[in-house]
Every structure is written in structure tokens, then in C-alpha cells.
Enzyme design. Structure first.
Site, PDB file in Angstrom:
ATOM      1  CB  ALA A 155       1.657  -0.600   4.214  1.00 39.72           C
ATOM      2  CD  GLN A 170      46.122  -8.791 -12.077  1.00 41.70           C
ATOM      3  OE1 GLN A 170      46.148  -7.904 -10.950  1.00 41.70           O
ATOM      4  NE2 GLN A 170      46.384 -10.098 -11.468  1.00 41.70           N
ATOM      5  CD  GLU A 210       8.366 -11.826  -5.244  1.00 40.02           C
ATOM      6  OE1 GLU A 210       8.751 -12.816  -4.273  1.00 40.02           O
ATOM      7  OE2 GLU A 210       8.047 -11.920  -6.315  1.00 40.02           O
ATOM      8  NE  ARG A 236       9.783 -21.737   9.888  1.00 42.86           N
ATOM      9  CZ  ARG A 236      10.365 -21.142  10.490  1.00 42.86           C
ATOM     10  NH1 ARG A 236      10.258 -20.175   9.622  1.00 42.86           N
ATOM     11  NH2 ARG A 236      11.739 -20.886  10.780  1.00 42.86           N
ATOM     12  CD  GLU A 264      -2.785  -1.706   2.780  1.00 40.02           C
ATOM     13  OE1 GLU A 264      -2.750   0.441   3.266  1.00 40.02           O
ATOM     14  OE2 GLU A 264      -3.639  -1.851   2.481  1.00 40.02           O
TER      15      GLU A 264
HETATM   16  N1  COS Z   1       5.763 -18.006   7.863  1.00 40.94           N
HETATM   17  C1  COS Z   1       5.270 -18.487   8.832  1.00 40.94           C
HETATM   18  N2  COS Z   1       5.022 -17.277   9.403  1.00 40.94           N
HETATM   19  C2  COS Z   1       5.906 -16.123   9.396  1.00 40.94           C
HETATM   20  C3  COS Z   1       6.637 -15.749   8.623  1.00 40.94           C
HETATM   21  C4  COS Z   1       6.419 -16.791   7.317  1.00 40.94           C
HETATM   22  N3  COS Z   1       7.912 -16.891   6.965  1.00 40.94           N
HETATM   23  N4  COS Z   1       7.147 -14.281   8.745  1.00 40.94           N
HETATM   24  C5  COS Z   1       6.517 -13.860  10.722  1.00 40.94           C
HETATM   25  N5  COS Z   1       5.642 -15.332  10.428  1.00 40.94           N
HETATM   26  C6  COS Z   1       4.696 -15.033  11.859  1.00 40.94           C
HETATM   27  C7  COS Z   1       5.420 -14.880  12.409  1.00 40.94           C
HETATM   28  O1  COS Z   1       5.835 -16.559  13.614  1.00 40.94           O
HETATM   29  C8  COS Z   1       4.692 -13.966  13.688  1.00 40.94           C
HETATM   30  O2  COS Z   1       3.559 -14.637  14.002  1.00 40.94           O
HETATM   31  P1  COS Z   1       3.270 -15.294  15.234  1.00 40.94           P
HETATM   32  O3  COS Z   1       1.596 -13.668  15.340  1.00 40.94           O
HETATM   33  O4  COS Z   1       1.787 -16.495  15.781  1.00 40.94           O
HETATM   34  O5  COS Z   1       3.331 -13.852  16.705  1.00 40.94           O
HETATM   35  C9  COS Z   1       3.790 -13.817  12.451  1.00 40.94           C
HETATM   36  O6  COS Z   1       4.021 -13.800  11.694  1.00 40.94           O
HETATM   37  C10 COS Z   1       4.303 -11.829  13.044  1.00 40.94           C
HETATM   38  O7  COS Z   1       5.775 -11.888  12.655  1.00 40.94           O
HETATM   39  P2  COS Z   1       6.893 -10.757  12.742  1.00 40.94           P
HETATM   40  O8  COS Z   1       7.073 -10.478  14.273  1.00 40.94           O
HETATM   41  O9  COS Z   1       8.501 -11.228  12.100  1.00 40.94           O
HETATM   42  O10 COS Z   1       6.020  -9.694  11.732  1.00 40.94           O
HETATM   43  P3  COS Z   1       6.799  -8.353  11.239  1.00 40.94           P
HETATM   44  O11 COS Z   1       5.709  -7.199  11.642  1.00 40.94           O
HETATM   45  O12 COS Z   1       8.435  -8.381  12.586  1.00 40.94           O
HETATM   46  O13 COS Z   1       7.740  -8.204   9.917  1.00 40.94           O
HETATM   47  C11 COS Z   1       8.814  -8.964   7.725  1.00 40.94           C
HETATM   48  C12 COS Z   1       7.740  -9.204   9.371  1.00 40.94           C
HETATM   49  C13 COS Z   1       9.267  -7.522   7.500  1.00 40.94           C
HETATM   50  C14 COS Z   1       9.467 -10.164   7.647  1.00 40.94           C
HETATM   51  C15 COS Z   1       7.580  -9.339   6.630  1.00 40.94           C
HETATM   52  O14 COS Z   1       6.716  -7.375   7.371  1.00 40.94           O
HETATM   53  C16 COS Z   1       8.149  -8.708   5.158  1.00 40.94           C
HETATM   54  O15 COS Z   1       8.361  -9.550   4.936  1.00 40.94           O
HETATM   55  N6  COS Z   1       7.743  -7.866   4.844  1.00 40.94           N
HETATM   56  C17 COS Z   1       8.005  -7.236   3.321  1.00 40.94           C
HETATM   57  C18 COS Z   1       6.743  -6.973   2.534  1.00 40.94           C
HETATM   58  C19 COS Z   1       7.508  -7.648   1.324  1.00 40.94           C
HETATM   59  O16 COS Z   1       8.253  -8.581   0.431  1.00 40.94           O
HETATM   60  N7  COS Z   1       6.612  -7.317   0.396  1.00 40.94           N
HETATM   61  C20 COS Z   1       6.494  -6.559  -1.077  1.00 40.94           C
HETATM   62  C21 COS Z   1       5.399  -7.420  -1.645  1.00 40.94           C
HETATM   63  S1  COS Z   1       5.742  -8.652  -2.685  1.00 40.94           S
HETATM   64  S2  COS Z   1       6.383  -7.697  -4.209  1.00 40.94           S
END
Ligand code: COS
Length: 392
Positions: A140, A289, A373, A321, A137
């Protein structure tokens, strides 16, 4: 920490089976014949490569992970990589337009009910239909838990309101996987995923965004204005959306990373060839080189990036995983791609900076791999967390 070998007991092979070689050759041939000749044109005009997508679909080079039960090929993550590297070697703008369809329907394969899979997956195999992943978003991006789009339940429907940004293929998708908050007070635990048809009332593709690179892929802004979605289109339970998104990205990030390997390889091949042809001070510049060490480092990093991608794919295909390995692959391959394409421009010198030579485009295309991503910084964050605070 237990090693992969301890957990699976399986060995590792770097060889490809005859079927895998044939698949890679098919994708390479397609990239050479159908993508390479058009890469400059699509880049210049930033047009959606509908014709190329249709041909890729006909050859079975897209939506390859859809299970056989729904008419798909059910290829593994590894086979997907053999295709993805070649398509992005041809042009990552076009390759991403083809591959991003997998990101759109990935959540349905992962979390859909039998009925949802029967409804939404077969049409993607039967016709050239695109699905699109609507997570990001305006406010976000890296912080997925900050999603502000809301979904409010009214009887058997949800009403969605909000905006999405940088959505791949949004202007051409038949349906979206949309992540919205069903309970803002719960943060990431309040996020829920929905399948939203693009022709539903109130779905508006606001504008096509003009990008620096990968310009053949449509990236658009999208909004939802009182969009009514049947409750039957909800993926998983309310509150499961965040985890569905993360698990989808665990699967797709290595597939994106291998695209970066394809772009880096294209830049490397062109720069290596040029270094043998370009004569300065009476000899090919490759004799220096200062140049051939660059070439050696480029090739080494590309090999290492590919192996990290293959490792992540192997984890996924063995049902493990792969959060850590996916982020290793995405981080390293994206950064490698940026470094290698920058070095390729350096080897081409002044010519490399000009649009009439191919490496300028590759350097622009490379940058996006460090952003979409999950940025390279987010991959490092995931890696550090997985190593220092493992979840299992
Ligand atoms: N698989 C399963 N569960 C996951 C996970 C994964 N890969 N990563 C996190 N979780 C779970 C955690 O275990 C946690 O679970 P609980 O609610 O039971 O405690 C929950 O999800 C929240 O995880 P976390 O605390 O790590 O969340 P954050 O808000 O700190 O965010 C990141 C984690 C930054 C890694 C995530 O927001 C992210 O990937 N951001 C990038 C987004 C992205 O790639 N955008 C591109 C869009 S597509 S082009």
C-alpha cells in the site's frame, strides 16, 4: 471557481520581514557550516546524521511548527519553508532527516486531544527526540486505502499487527504515528491513526534500506507483532485515519517541495559557476547558447517552483484548504528538481557523471522528490480531481 483573492481579500507580498530574513540566514549559515562539509561522507556511508540533527535542534531549526502552548516556536508553513530550502540546499539527505520529524508529529498537532498534545509534543522540544510517520506498506504505497496493518480493540487497548515500508527515520524514532485498519470492510473509512512508542513490545525495525539518493536519511522497514497500544493513544475517532493522513500531507507536501527547490538551486549554482570556468573552443562554455539557454531555463523553473511553494504556504497560513496548491507545488518542484539536476550533470559533462563532482549526488537525491510524500503521478491525480471534481 472562486479565486484565492475573492475568498480572502488579502494581497500578496514577495518581500520578507527582517525576522524572516534572519531565520533564512540562520538556516543558510547552518547549512553551509554544518551540512555541506559532511554531505559526501553521510551519502557514502548512508549514516544517520545524529550530530547534525542535535545541532539543528539546539538552534531551533527543527520541529518548528509545534505550538507555543507545548513549548514550540509555532512557526508558520512559510517560515518552515525558509528553513527547509536552505537545509536541503546543504544536503537533502540530512535536510529530510530533520524535516521528516515534522511529518511524524504533524498528525498529533492536527488531530490530537489536549492530553495527547501535552504528553507527546513537549518532549520533542526539550530533547532531541524523533517521531516518525508510518503510513506506507509493502502493498500500500500510492493506494493508502489498501493498508493491511490491523488494529483490533481489546478493552482499553488495541493490538496492532502488520508491516510498514520506506519509513523515514524509523530506526531512530522514539514513537510512530501508525495508520492501521480497525475495520477492513470499510476501506479508507476503516483506517485509524495511533501513537505507538518505538519501545513497545512487538515493534520491530526490520532493516535499514539502501537507497539511491538522500542516503543520509534513514529509511527502514518496520513491523508490528501483537503490539498493545492503549486506546488513549488513538488519534481522532476510529475511521478518521485516512483524512488525518491526507490533511497532514496537505500541510507537509509543500514543505517537501521546497526541499526540492533547495536541491535544484544547489545544482543550478554549481552548474552556472562551472559553465563560466570551463573553457572549450577557446571560450567559457557559458558563452554557448546551448548552455546558457539551459541555465536560463533552470533558473526560471526554480523561481516558479519556489513561488508555487510559497503560494501553498500562504494558503495554509491563512487557514485555507491547500490540497490543490500543495499538489501543484510538490509536482512542479519535484519534477523541476529532477530536470535541473539532470541539466547540471549535462553542463558538467563527463565530470558531472563522476562521484568526485557534486552534481552526481544531487541528481540521485532529486529522484526521491518525485516519489515520496506522493509520487508526481499522484500529485497530478489530486490536481485533476480538485479541478474537475472539487470537494467544496
Ligand atoms: N483532505 C481531507 N479529506 C480528503 C483529502 C484531503 N486532502 N483527500 C481526500 N479526502 C477525503 C475524500 O473527500 C473522501 O472522503 P469521504 O470518505 O467522505 O468520501 C476520502 O478522503 C477518500 O478520498 P479519495 O476517494 O480521494 O481516496 P483515494 O483512495 O482515491 O485516494 C489519494 C486518494 C490517491 C490522493 C491518496 O491515497 C494519496 O494521497 N496517495 C498517496 C499517498 C502518499 O502520499 N504516500 C506517501 C507516504 S508519506 S512519505
Amino acid at each position: 471557481m472562486t479565486t484565492i483573492e475573492e475568498r480572502t481579500g488579502a494581497g500578496v507580498s514577495f518581500g520578507l520581514t527582517d525576522e524572516q530574513k534572519a531565520l533564512r540566514d540562520l538556516a543558510h549559515d547552518f547549512a553551509e557550516r554544518e551540512i555541506r562539509p559532511k554531505e559526501q561522507e553521510y551519502d557514502e556511508h548512508s549514516t544517520h546524521p545524529a550530530e547534525v540533527i542535535a545541532k539543528a535542534h539546539e538552534l531551533g531549526l527543527m520541529n518548528v511548527h509545534i505550538p507555543r502552548a507545548y513549548g514550540g516556536l509555532e512557526l508558520g508553513a512559510f517560515e518552515g519553508m525558509l528553513i527547509g530550502e536552505e537545509l536541503c540546499w546543504g544536503c537533502s539527505g540530512i535536510g529530510t532527516a530533520i524535516a521528516a520529524a515534522g511529518l511524524g508529529h504533524g498528525p498529533v498537532i492536527l488531530a490530537g486531544t489536549e492530553e495527547q498534545k501535552q504528553t507527546w509534543l513537549p518532549p520533542l522540544v526539550d530533547e532531541v527526540v524523533l517521531s516518525s510517520f508510518a503510513l506506507t506498506e509493502p502493498n500500500a504505497g500510492s493506494d493508502v486505502s489498501g493498508i493491511q496493518t490491523t488494529a483490533v480493540r481489546h478493552g482499553d487497548e488495541y493490538v496492532l499487527n502488520g508491516s510498514k515500508m520506506f519509513i523515514t527515520n524509523a530506526g531512530y524514532a522514539a514513537w510512530f504515528t501508525v495508520f492501521a485498519s480497525t475495520d477492513r470492510s470499510k476501506g479508507h473509512r476503516g483506517l485509524t491513526a495511533f501513537i505507538v512508542p518505538a519501545d513497545a513490545d512487538g515493534v520491530v525495525v526490520d532493516r535499514h534500506l539502501d537507497k539511491m539518493g538522500q542516503r543520509a536519511t534513514d529509511t527502514s522497514a518496520l513491523s508490528f507483532q501483537d503490539v498493545r497500544v492503549p486506546a488513549a493513544n488513538r488519534l481522532g475517532e476510529e475511521g478518521e485515519g485516512f483524512k488525518i493522513a491526507m490533511k497532514t500531507l496537505d500541510f507537509t507536501r509543500p514543505g517537501t517541495a521546497i526541499g526540492a527547490v533547495g536541491v535544484a538551486r544547489a545544482a543550478f549554482e554549481r552548474a552556472a559557476q562551472y559553465s563560466k570556468e570551463r573553457v572549450q573552443f577557446g571560450m567559457p562554455i557559458a558563452m554557448n547558447q546551448g548552455v546558457n539557454f539551459l541555465i536560463a531555463d533552470m533558473a526560471t523553473k526554480i523561481e516558479a517552483a519556489r513561488l508555487l511553494c510559497w503560494q501553498a504556504a500562504w494558503m495554509i497560513d491563512n487557514g485555507l484548504r491547500a490540497t490543490l496548491q500543495s499538489s501543484y507545488a510538490k509536482r512542479f518542484a519535484a519534477d523541476t528538481c529532477m530536470e535541473v539536476t539532470t541539466d547540471a550533470v549535462q553542463i558538467f559533462g563527463g565530470y558531472g557523471y563522476m562521484k568526485e563532482y557534486p552534481v552526481e549526488k544531487l541528481m540521485r537525491d532529486a529522484k526521491l522528490f518525485q516519489i515520496y510524500e506522493g509520487t508526481s503521478q499522484i500529485q497530478r491525480l489530486v490536481i485533476a480531481r480538485e479541478l474537475l471534481m472539487p470537494r467544496d
